[in-house]
Write a protein that holds these residues in place. Structure first.
Motif, short mmCIF file in Angstrom:
data_model
loop_
_atom_site.label_atom_id
_atom_site.label_comp_id
_atom_site.label_asym_id
_atom_site.label_seq_id
_atom_site.Cartn_x
_atom_site.Cartn_y
_atom_site.Cartn_z
N ASP A 96 -6.37 1.83 -5.55
CA ASP A 96 -5.13 1.36 -6.14
C ASP A 96 -5.39 0.32 -7.22
OD1 ASP A 96 -3.47 3.00 -4.66
OD2 ASP A 96 -3.31 1.57 -3.01
N PRO A 106 -1.69 14.39 -3.21
CA PRO A 106 -1.16 13.03 -3.12
C PRO A 106 0.09 12.79 -3.97
CG PRO A 106 -3.19 13.08 -4.42
CD PRO A 106 -2.87 14.49 -4.07
N LYS A 107 0.82 11.75 -3.59
CA LYS A 107 1.98 11.29 -4.34
C LYS A 107 1.79 9.81 -4.66
CE LYS A 107 5.27 12.35 -1.26
NZ LYS A 107 5.03 13.34 -0.20
N GLN A 116 3.39 6.14 -4.43
CA GLN A 116 4.32 5.52 -3.49
C GLN A 116 4.67 4.11 -3.97
OE1 GLN A 116 5.77 7.09 -1.23
NE2 GLN A 116 4.42 8.62 -0.29
N SER A 150 0.85 -1.18 0.00
CA SER A 150 0.00 0.00 0.00
C SER A 150 0.89 1.23 0.00
CB SER A 150 -0.90 0.01 1.23
OG SER A 150 -0.11 0.13 2.40
N GLU A 151 0.24 2.41 0.06
CA GLU A 151 1.03 3.63 -0.01
C GLU A 151 1.89 3.82 1.24
OE1 GLU A 151 -1.94 3.71 1.18
OE2 GLU A 151 -1.97 5.28 2.72
N HIS A 152 1.60 3.02 2.31
CA HIS A 152 2.44 3.12 3.50
C HIS A 152 3.19 1.81 3.78
CE1 HIS A 152 -1.53 1.75 4.99
NE2 HIS A 152 -0.79 0.93 5.71
N TYR A 205 -1.29 4.93 -4.51
CA TYR A 205 -1.56 6.36 -4.46
C TYR A 205 -2.03 6.78 -3.08
CZ TYR A 205 -2.23 10.70 -7.05
OH TYR A 205 -2.10 11.97 -7.53
N GLU A 206 -1.69 8.01 -2.69
CA GLU A 206 -2.13 8.53 -1.40
C GLU A 206 -3.53 9.12 -1.55
OE1 GLU A 206 2.14 9.80 0.57
OE2 GLU A 206 1.13 11.26 -0.68
N TRP A 207 -4.52 8.25 -1.68
CA TRP A 207 -5.88 8.67 -2.00
C TRP A 207 -6.46 9.61 -0.96
CZ3 TRP A 207 -7.44 7.77 -6.75
CH2 TRP A 207 -6.87 6.70 -7.47
N SER A 208 -6.02 9.49 0.29
CA SER A 208 -6.66 10.28 1.34
C SER A 208 -6.06 11.67 1.46
CB SER A 208 -6.55 9.54 2.67
OG SER A 208 -5.18 9.28 2.93
N LYS A 209 -4.97 11.95 0.75
CA LYS A 209 -4.34 13.26 0.88
C LYS A 209 -4.85 14.26 -0.16
CE LYS A 209 -0.21 11.81 3.20
NZ LYS A 209 1.24 11.66 3.16
#
Lengths: 260, 389
Positions: B39, A116-117, A119, A41-43, A109-113
């Motif tokens: 995603d 976003p960037k 990742q 995931s993005e993190h 993707y940083e969908w919650s930001k």
């Protein structure tokens, strides 16, 4: 010489130290909740998938000829000569074509930001540039994840399969998939069990679009000439028709005969 | 009449209000809260409908300018302006929609200086940008005429032919390139839609939709703005449409045959139903209708066939961009209300701007008698009301 990672799932004990080291290297949060997550995931750039006593890592394959870098309109994603596929967040405008194009579904993707960037694992480019192994390879206590020259790692993987044919699936994943990747995998069970598709193209994907794109420089002058020619013919025809109409109305029969 | 006007005004206001609220949600909460994208499914209707269909529906602009200015088919002249207007509005709205979809819309200019010539997206970005500029120049005579600015009008007329040629080339490139975008994903896109011929299909179908949209608009305009319906022109477009659709149909099925996909056409499933919906709307029904002389010659028949073609190729674009990618993603994508609201507001804005332009600018021929008569009277006589197209 291009660098690569060889991950041998038969040597993996599922300790997840690679996950933790990766998070530390990329300044991502890592706790028990994150450790329990079974997907990239993005993190979480890399994940050790667990099925009973079998393990399999997932991370960016850092393709030799990556689809993501080829489709990125602003060149935010790039393949470096050393092996890593890097990401420059300052260029990215967030079109997400890389996510659509990646055959392994790696970029997240940083969908919650609000801003976003993308990742993904970038194969520790700063470490690799100074000759250090990636964080995940350095920490690995069993040598399941090994860092080295790609050519040498391929020879080693082949040797391991030859030495213990019963232990491995006779396939080095990443040797030829989408034209080869900088992450090579060995497994004791079918790769599909952990979601790795073995039916994917052996040719680099960017060829598919570049074959079409590379014709544009020829098409533009040709198309311009062709359309200009059509315009010239149709309008010339009209001029001639007008002149002839004019001639027949006011000219002498003599003038008319001279026309072919 | 008055009641109808009020009704549509209310619909418009409702759509704009919903769109405004969705816009606030999108730009204050981010893409995650305002869309059902993930995603696994990073492109939704803002790309599949607003961009892919938006560009396709605006294809009448290059089709008609090429027919009139390059191929010198003067009979079609009276409908050039409405199609240029549609194309211009279409491209402007596509750019607006992109601002919603891009994660960082304020960087939309990045491809200008950060180039990657291997990227189809880069090429599309450049073509769309340049073509929008061309369209604004092609549209400008209408505005200049309205304010009677003779000097700039003269300049535009002087460069009109190279401008039109440039516009046709740019359109050919990016209409087909929207199909090329999907060539990079042979493993993900369903075999009904993944084909090495995708760029060719996108280009030919854009021409078909360009013609169909022109028929559709002329009919709508005649109904709502009291403009004269140029039936002989529409009949001519209908004939060309039959040819374009037939060429597309033959190529499409030959391609399915060569790739061994024909057998999939009769295996019931989600993709199969949507494939047949697309083929019925875009090919079978319109060709059956237009094959009959009676239908081809009547305004109502042409209108019906045009609507079917437009709906059919909208289905095609949504199939390529959404249906065909769902099984690889392992999910069904259904747009969130915010996504639908933004799209709805963009469509409403398009209709409203078209109506305003028709009302205040010389879009349709001012004379009551159809321009066709004028052309037939003498090929050399310039059509005064449209000298600047």
């Amino acid at each position: 010489m291009s660098k690569a990672l060889l991950y041998d799932s038969t040597m993996c004990i599922g300790c997840k130290q690679c996950e933790q080291a990766c998070a530390g290297q990329n300044k991502l949060r890592y706790d028990e909740a994150v450790a329990a997550e079974q997907q990239q995931s993005e993190h979480k750039y890399t994940v050790v998938l667990t099925k009973g006593d079998r393990f399999m890592r997932r991370l960016c394959m850092n393709c030799e000829d990556p689809a993501c870098a080829s489709v990125c309109p602003v060149g935010a994603l790039r393949k470096t000569a050393a092996g890593p596929v890097t990401y420059d967040a300052d260029r990215c405008m967030g079109c997400r074509y890389c996510m659509v194009a990646c055959p392994f579904g790696v970029p997240k993707y940083e969908w919650s930001k609000i801003l976003p960037k993308v990742q993904k694992c970038t194969m520790c480019p700063d470490r690799v540039a100074t000759g250090q192994p990636t964080a995940c390879a350095e920490i690995c206590p069993t040598g399941a994840t090994k860092f080295g020259d790609r050519d040498a790692l391929i020879l080693e993987a082949q040797q391991r399969i030859r030495d213990n044919p019963g232990q491995y699936v006779n396939h080095i994943y990443g040797l030829t998939e989408v034209g080869g990747t900088s992450v090579l995998l060995l497994s004791g069970v079918a790769f599909e069990e952990f979601g790795y598709r073995t039916d994917i193209s052996k040719d680099p994907l960017p060829v598919l679009t570049y074959r079409v794109l590379s014709r544009i420089p020829d098409f533009v002058p040709l198309g311009g000439m062709l359309l200009g020619g059509v315009w010239w013919i149709t309008h010339r025809r009209e001029e001639v028709a007008a002149a002839e109409g004019h001639g027949s109305a006011h000219g002498t029969p003599d003038q008319k005969e001279r026309k072919p | 009449m008055k009641l109808k006007f009020t009704f549509w005004k209310l619909v418009f206001l409702a759509l704009m209000a919903a769109g405004f609220y969705a816009t606030v949600v999108r730009f204050t909460q981010g893409l995650g809260r305002s869309t059902n994208l993930s995603d696994q499914f990073p492109w939704g209707i803002w790309i599949g409908f607003d961009v892919l269909c938006g560009v396709m529906l605006a294809a009448g602009g290059f089709t008609l300018t090429a027919a009139v200015h390059i191929f010198n088919i003067k009979r079609l002249r009276p409908i050039v302006r409405p199609t240029i207007l549609t194309a211009f509005l279409g491209y402007v709205l596509v750019c607006v929609a992109l601002m919603y979809d891009l994660g960082r819309p304020y960087r939309i200019w990045h491809p200008l200086i950060m180039r990657n010539p291997h990227s189809v997206m880069f090429e599309v970005a450049y073509c769309v940008m340049l073509y929008t500029a061309v369209l604004s120049l092609e549209f400008s005579p209408i505005v200049l005429e309205h304010f009677n600015l003779q000097k700039p009008l003269k300049i535009i007329r002087g460069v009109l032919v190279p401008l039109v040629i440039g516009g046709v080339i740019l359109s050919t490139l990016h209409q087909s390139s929207l199909g090329t975008l999907y060539l990079i994903m042979p493993e993900k896109l369903h075999p009904f839609w993944y084909s090495p011929l995708l760029p060719v299909f996108f280009f030919i179908s854009a021409i078909a939709v360009g013609l169909a949209m022109t028929i559709f608009e002329s009919s709508m305009s005649s109904r709502h703005f009291g403009q004269q319906l140029e039936l002989p022109i529409l009949q001519e477009l209908g004939r060309v449409l039959v040819v374009v659709l037939s060429v597309y149909g033959i190529l499409r099925f030959e391609d399915l045959l060569h790739r061994g996909v024909l057998k999939l056409m009769f295996q019931p499933g989600y993709e199969m139903y949507l494939f047949w919906l697309e083929i019925s709307l875009s090919l079978i029904l319109p060709l059956l209708l237009l094959a009959q002389r009676k239908v081809r010659m009547s305004a109502g028949g042409l209108y019906l066939a045009a609507v079917l073609v437009v709906l059919g190729f909208i289905t095609n674009r949504l199939n390529v961009s959404i249906t065909g990618l769902e099984s690889a993603a392992g999910l069904h994508y259904i747009p969130k209300w915010t996504e639908v609201a933004v799209t709805g507001a963009i469509i409403a804005a398009g209709f409203a701007l078209f109506g305003l332009a028709v009302k205040y600018l010389p879009i349709f021929p001012a004379e009551k008698q159809p321009a066709v008569v004028e052309v037939e009277a003498g090929a050399a006589t310039p059509v005064l009301s449209h000298a600047g197209d």
